[in-house]
Enzyme design. Structure first.
Site, PDB file in Angstrom:
ATOM      1  N   GLU A  48       0.839  -1.208   0.000  1.00 43.56           N
ATOM      2  CA  GLU A  48       0.000   0.000   0.000  1.00 43.56           C
ATOM      3  C   GLU A  48       0.872   1.255   0.000  1.00 43.56           C
ATOM      4  O   GLU A  48       0.570   2.224  -0.700  1.00 43.56           O
ATOM      5  CB  GLU A  48      -0.950   0.004   1.207  1.00 43.56           C
ATOM      6  CG  GLU A  48      -1.986  -1.133   1.228  1.00 43.56           C
ATOM      7  CD  GLU A  48      -2.914  -1.180   0.010  1.00 43.56           C
ATOM      8  OE1 GLU A  48      -3.017  -0.179  -0.731  1.00 43.56           O
ATOM      9  OE2 GLU A  48      -3.521  -2.243  -0.216  1.00 43.56           O
ATOM     10  N   CYS A  93       7.314  -9.815  -6.901  1.00 38.03           N
ATOM     11  CA  CYS A  93       7.412  -8.437  -6.423  1.00 38.03           C
ATOM     12  C   CYS A  93       6.281  -8.159  -5.432  1.00 38.03           C
ATOM     13  O   CYS A  93       5.153  -8.618  -5.603  1.00 38.03           O
ATOM     14  CB  CYS A  93       7.325  -7.479  -7.606  1.00 38.03           C
ATOM     15  SG  CYS A  93       7.323  -5.741  -7.120  1.00 38.03           S
TER      16      CYS A  93
END
Lengths: 180, 453
Positions: free
Chosen positions: A134, A149
């Protein structure tokens, strides 16, 4: 301009989750990470009908009551509520793309939510990944197609377990560029 | 296709829905936009091509169902996902019937939406891939390269169209160089098998063993040197067409093997005993008198009848007089473009020679003559001296102003000089004259290295 990362716990019961997180975020983003409180009133974000908390309202409160000037830090609210945005049944968290704030909840990161037995290690790891993810959005990162990733999109909680807590080289470069 | 190349339009009258979905898809990297009603959506459609549309079913004015119908009538490849507030089976069924990809009910489950979008993208990718492949196949097989307007050719093409629609076995007869393979490709291109391959095999150019291995393929270790599995042409032609060129040249053993395959539609790879089922159409071609070969016992009668269900006779070029200039010009355009040479046209005198020649080697010979002329030509026009007919002696009865011995000598010397790049010793050697004579002739005909006389 260099950035700070500011973690804002919102009615968090388990503060032990934060210690690890501070360390990891500091290593990953290479920015100072500190913990501050803010005047956030979760009951204003509570939806009686859905029995969930609106992540968008919580984010707005975080921005309106940020403990530091908005242009100096990226803010990450941390909570244990079940979050939603109106169109979705739930969300793990929400972030403002290229904006100052993000929020993550541990609610659906816990094994207990899915009927499993509690595992603090797993929870800590998932939280690190979701918080990094986030915050990555606040640095302008999109979802990444690299399967390992941390910016890879996780549909299921198991998907979070599959990816690494790190950025791929390209995303890492963008974070560095975004922080300057 | 990259996500950023996928355009996605969200049509919903509720701001919070538009806003949160826009954010959500933007994080994935989509090219996202929103519209608050169908009027605005129409406007967005006018300005841009959309790949995916998320469409609310209940909106003021025209509703989602109607708008979906409109989208589908304009471009059925657009992926429309209907969003409904109350999942009603009737409306969902109606939307899908009208061509929508799927529907979701509010509030959306993020997992469900992610999977839906993933499937939608896969579908879209497949659709685009399919369109591209079809275009490529059509490009490759349109019989555009069958040139001509003569009655003889029209008759052949009419037969091609009629025969192509059936699945009959076809035998194409005609002299060498008449374009039998092109006719075979035209049959395939117009048949229901056109999206499967057409596999050609030249039976005349291969030894029996090689032909066998080419056709049937072999297992690894089937014989010395068979170091890996090889899929044969029969297997590769499955669902498509197999074209046997020069079928009249195969050995008696191969005739027997082939007959068995055609009868049973089964074969085994060399070194294997596992039968493989195949389904293909057989088109064959020959320039031999097969009836005579059957009578003399060189060709099996049963195979002859199996291959010769429909016969197409391709006329020799001398019977398509009208097509000669068209073909000459077609090859002229083809090669000048390919070689990027600034030659403008064929000189009328050269064209007259082309038209008068009898073309024993048919279209292949014409093609070669034009290609060679373009290589040699260094003027704006293809001149008579640029043309060389390999079978010229067979054409002796055609008299042109260029038929003098001197003109022939002039042409020949110039051609050899060009070929050797003006190496005088080599040219003299080829012409079997001494250097002095060559030198005198060059002077006599005023020949220059750059071709100007």
């Amino acid at each position: 301009m260099s950035k700070n990362i500011c973690i804002v716990p919102v009615e968090l019961n388990d503060y032990s989750l934060i210690e690890n997180l501070v360390l990891y975020l500091n290593q990953t983003f290479e920015f100072p990470v500190h913990v501050k409180t803010a005047n956030i009133k979760p009951h204003l974000a509570y939806d009686q009908r859905r029995l969930q908390y609106s992540s968008s309202i919580l984010l707005k409160q975080l921005i309106d009551n940020s403990p530091e000037p908005l242009n100096q830090s990226k803010f990450l609210a941390l909570c244990e509520f079940d979050l939603f945005i109106p169109i979705f049944t739930y969300v793990f968290g929400e972030a403002q793309l290229n904006g100052p704030a993000a929020i993550v909840s541990v609610h659906r990161l816990q094994n207990e939510f899915y009927g499993g037995s509690s595992d603090r290690e797993v929870l800590r790891e998932r939280l690190i990944k979701e918080a990094t993810h986030e915050l990555g959005h606040t640095f302008g990162l999109y979802h990444c197609l690299h399967p390992k990733c941390v910016m890879n999109f996780s549909t299921y909680v198991e998907d979070i377990d599959d990816k690494s807590p790190l950025f791929c080289d390209q995303c890492k470069a963008e974070v560095i560029a975004g922080g300057e | 296709m990259k996500i950023k190349d996928v355009s996605l339009l969200i049509v919903d009258d509720e701001f919070s829905v538009r806003d949160s979905l826009e954010q959500w898809f933007r994080m994935d990297g989509f090219d996202v936009d929103t519209a608050e009603d169908t009027k605005q959506a129409f406007e967005k459609f006018r300005l841009k091509k959309w790949d995916i549309v998320l469409l609310d079913i209940k909106m003021p004015g025209m509703d989602g169902i109607e708008f979906n119908k409109h989208i589908m009538s304009v471009n059925p490849d657009i992926i429309v996902i209907i969003i409904t507030a109350f999942a009603s089976v009737e409306t969902a069924v109606q939307a899908i019937k009208d061509g929508a990809f799927d529907y979701v009910s509010k509030p959306l489950d993020p997992e469900h939406l992610s999977n839906l979008i993933r499937n939608a993208l896969e579908k879209q990718q497949l659709t685009q891939e399919n369109i591209k492949l079809r275009e490529r196949i059509e490009d490759l097989t349109t019989p555009d390269d069958i040139i001509g307007t003569s009655d003889a050719l029209r008759k052949v093409l009419r037969l091609v169209v009629n025969v192509a629609k059936t699945d009959s076995t076809v035998m194409i007869r005609g002299e060498s160089g008449t374009g039998k393979e092109l006719i075979a490709r035209a049959i395939h291109a117009n048949s229901i098998r056109k999206y499967a391959p057409i596999i050609s095999i030249n039976c005349g150019g291969l030894t029996e063993t090689l032909l066998e291995s080419e056709l049937f393929g072999h297992e690894k270790g089937a014989y010395t040197g068979a170091d890996r599995l090889r899929i044969g042409k029969l297997e590769r032609a499955n669902k498509g067409t197999i074209f046997f060129d020069e079928i009249g040249n195969i050995s008696m053993k191969m005739q027997m093997d082939l007959l068995r395959v055609l009868e049973t539609k089964q074969f085994t790879r060399l070194g294997s005993d596992k039968p493989i089922d195949v389904d293909f159409r057989v088109v064959s071609a020959t320039n031999r008198d097969l009836e005579k070969a059957v009578k003399e016992g060189y060709f099996r009668e049963d195979l002859y009848f199996r291959l010769n269900v429909v016969t197409i006779d391709v006329p020799p070029l001398r019977d398509r007089q009208k097509d000669i200039p068209l073909l000459a010009r077609y090859f002229f355009n083809l090669f000048t473009k390919a070689m990027v040479k600034p030659i403008k046209d064929i000189h009328p005198e050269a064209m007259r020679m082309i038209e008068n020649y009898k073309w024993p080697g048919n279209i292949r010979e014409l093609r070669n003559v034009i290609e060679r002329a373009i290589v040699i030509c260094d003027k704006e026009l293809i001149l008579p001296e640029n043309l060389s007919f390999p079978f010229e002696s067979m054409n002796a009865h055609v008299i042109t102003s260029d038929d003098s011995l001197e003109a022939a000598e002039h042409r020949q010397i110039q051609r050899v000089l060009t070929k050797t790049g003006w190496q005088l010793t080599k040219t003299a050697e080829i012409l079997k004259i001494d250097r002095t004579t060559l030198y005198n002739k060059i002077k006599k005909y005023n020949l220059h290295k750059d071709g100007d006389e």
